[in-house]
Design a protein around this motif. Structure first.
Motif, PDB file in Angstrom:
ATOM      1  N   LYS A 131       0.816  -1.208   0.000  1.00 29.34           N
ATOM      2  CA  LYS A 131       0.000   0.000   0.000  1.00 29.34           C
ATOM      3  C   LYS A 131       0.853   1.263   0.000  1.00 29.34           C
ATOM      4  O   LYS A 131       0.465   2.292  -0.554  1.00 29.34           O
ATOM      5  CB  LYS A 131      -0.924  -0.024   1.214  1.00 29.34           C
ATOM      6  N   ASP A 132       2.029   1.166   0.649  1.00 27.38           N
ATOM      7  CA  ASP A 132       2.899   2.349   0.766  1.00 27.38           C
ATOM      8  C   ASP A 132       4.014   2.369  -0.275  1.00 27.38           C
ATOM      9  O   ASP A 132       5.037   3.032  -0.085  1.00 27.38           O
ATOM     10  CB  ASP A 132       3.500   2.431   2.168  1.00 27.38           C
ATOM     11  N   SER A 135       4.724   5.907  -1.183  1.00 24.69           N
ATOM     12  CA  SER A 135       4.962   6.864  -0.104  1.00 24.69           C
ATOM     13  C   SER A 135       6.087   6.476   0.845  1.00 24.69           C
ATOM     14  O   SER A 135       6.575   7.322   1.597  1.00 24.69           O
ATOM     15  CB  SER A 135       3.683   7.054   0.716  1.00 24.69           C
ATOM     16  N   ARG A 136       6.530   5.218   0.822  1.00 29.55           N
ATOM     17  CA  ARG A 136       7.568   4.803   1.763  1.00 29.55           C
ATOM     18  C   ARG A 136       8.847   5.590   1.509  1.00 29.55           C
ATOM     19  O   ARG A 136       9.285   5.745   0.365  1.00 29.55           O
ATOM     20  CB  ARG A 136       7.841   3.308   1.620  1.00 29.55           C
TER      21      ARG A 136
END
Length: 350
Positions: A131-132, A135-136
């Motif tokens: 999911k990330d 964005s990680r």
């Protein structure tokens, strides 16, 4: 003077030198190649205890010596650990902008001489899984190197001879465009190996002898702060030839030679900087004078190391430092011409 510079030679050597793996502390191959090139010119090549290469040419006045510094070490990484899934975790060598390394290829250099390939990736590399993934943070603690071998455990990786402390060398992707832009990782500072040899070839072709002896110092630990900290004691003045900065609140562009008046280590020698500006004007060079906010050089290291020298910093304008860098051949041309003028002028003062 600029029209006499051998552009084909400079660009070909830049392409070759930029493509040699040389993160800080792993510079033996590039120093060996530089030593081979030095053999084409009259002078004496030596290595110091740190592995720096020093090539000295004679001046008209042999009583004094000007140092010209170029660093050949680059940014990179080193194996920190190998996890249970066979993923290589790493520690940085120097200050790369790590989001730009996500997806980049690398060479893994073992201490027994083997080379493997791999890719720097986020620990959340797959958009269809994590999911990330977008964005990680892309930083060393959140990344790993995927090895291009069939490995499913730490023991599988170790069986290949890969161990903690092995170097991870990022591919440079060097390309010189038809419009004379040079884009590559680690233009900082191996591009100026080409500048120095462009100068040496110019001097040889035109039978130019500098006013004083010149020692060209090819340093191997600049990116970690101590490349030229221990300069030879015979050097009185030192010019670091490194990248010029481009960005907000700065004047330089990719076609100019930048003259640095001050960086994070403090101001450079007033008279040397003034002389460089005077020569740039006199020879109608395309130049800029700038203050670099987050920067230090081999000249900084030498002064912090206690050397009693005057020092200055010049170099071609380079965009996107410590990421996907770019400069233009015109910046090299202006850098070579300014350095040639300075060395002929005989800038050392009693």
């Amino acid at each position: 003077m600029r029209e006499a510079i051998d552009a084909a030679y400079v660009k070909a050597l830049a392409q070759e030198i930029l493509s040699i793996d040389s993160p800080s502390g792993y510079c033996q191959s590039v120093i060996k190649r530089i030593e081979q090139e030095c053999a084409l010119y009259d002078g004496e090549f030596q290595r110091d205890n740190k592995g720096n290469g020093i090539f000295t040419i004679a001046g008209k006045d042999r009583s004094q010596t000007i140092g010209v510094g170029v660093h050949v070490d680059t940014l990179g990484a080193m194996v920190r650990s190998i996890d249970e899934q066979g993923r290589i975790r790493f520690t940085p060598v120097g200050g790369l902008i790590w989001p730009t390394a996500d997806g980049e290829y690398c060479n893994i250099r073992t201490r027994d001489g083997r080379t493997y390939t791999g890719t720097f990736l986020s620990l959340s590399a797959a958009a269809h899984v994590y999911k990330d993934a977008k964005s990680r943070p892309r930083e060393p603690e959140q990344m790993y190197v995927r090895l291009d071998e069939v490995v499913e455990s730490a023991e599988d990786v170790r069986s290949l001879g890969i161990a903690v402390g092995d170097y991870l060398c990022i591919e440079t992707k060097t390309k010189i465009t038809d419009s004379d832009f040079i884009k590559s990782r680690f233009i900082d500072d191996k591009i100026n190996v080409a500048s120095v040899f462009g100068l040496l070839k110019l001097f040889a072709a035109k039978k130019i002898q500098p006013q004083y002896n010149v020692s060209f110092v090819f340093s191997t630990y600049e990116e970690v702060g101590h490349g030229a900290a221990c300069l030879p004691t015979h050097i009185r003045e030192f010019i670091a030839v490194d990248m010029g900065c481009i960005g907000d609140d700065l004047s330089c562009n990719e076609r100019q030679v930048s003259i640095c008046a001050k960086d994070s280590s403090g101001p450079y020698d007033y008279q040397m900087v003034s002389k460089l500006i005077e020569l740039a004007k006199e020879h109608q060079l395309d130049y800029a004078v700038d203050v670099y906010p987050f920067y230090s050089s081999d000249a900084s290291a030498a002064m912090k190391g206690g050397r009693d020298i005057r020092a200055a910093l010049i170099g071609p304008g380079v965009d996107a430092s410590h990421g996907m860098e770019r400069t233009h051949y015109k910046a090299l041309e202006n850098t070579i011409a300014l350095l040639a003028a300075y060395l002929q002028e005989g800038a050392i003062r009693a």
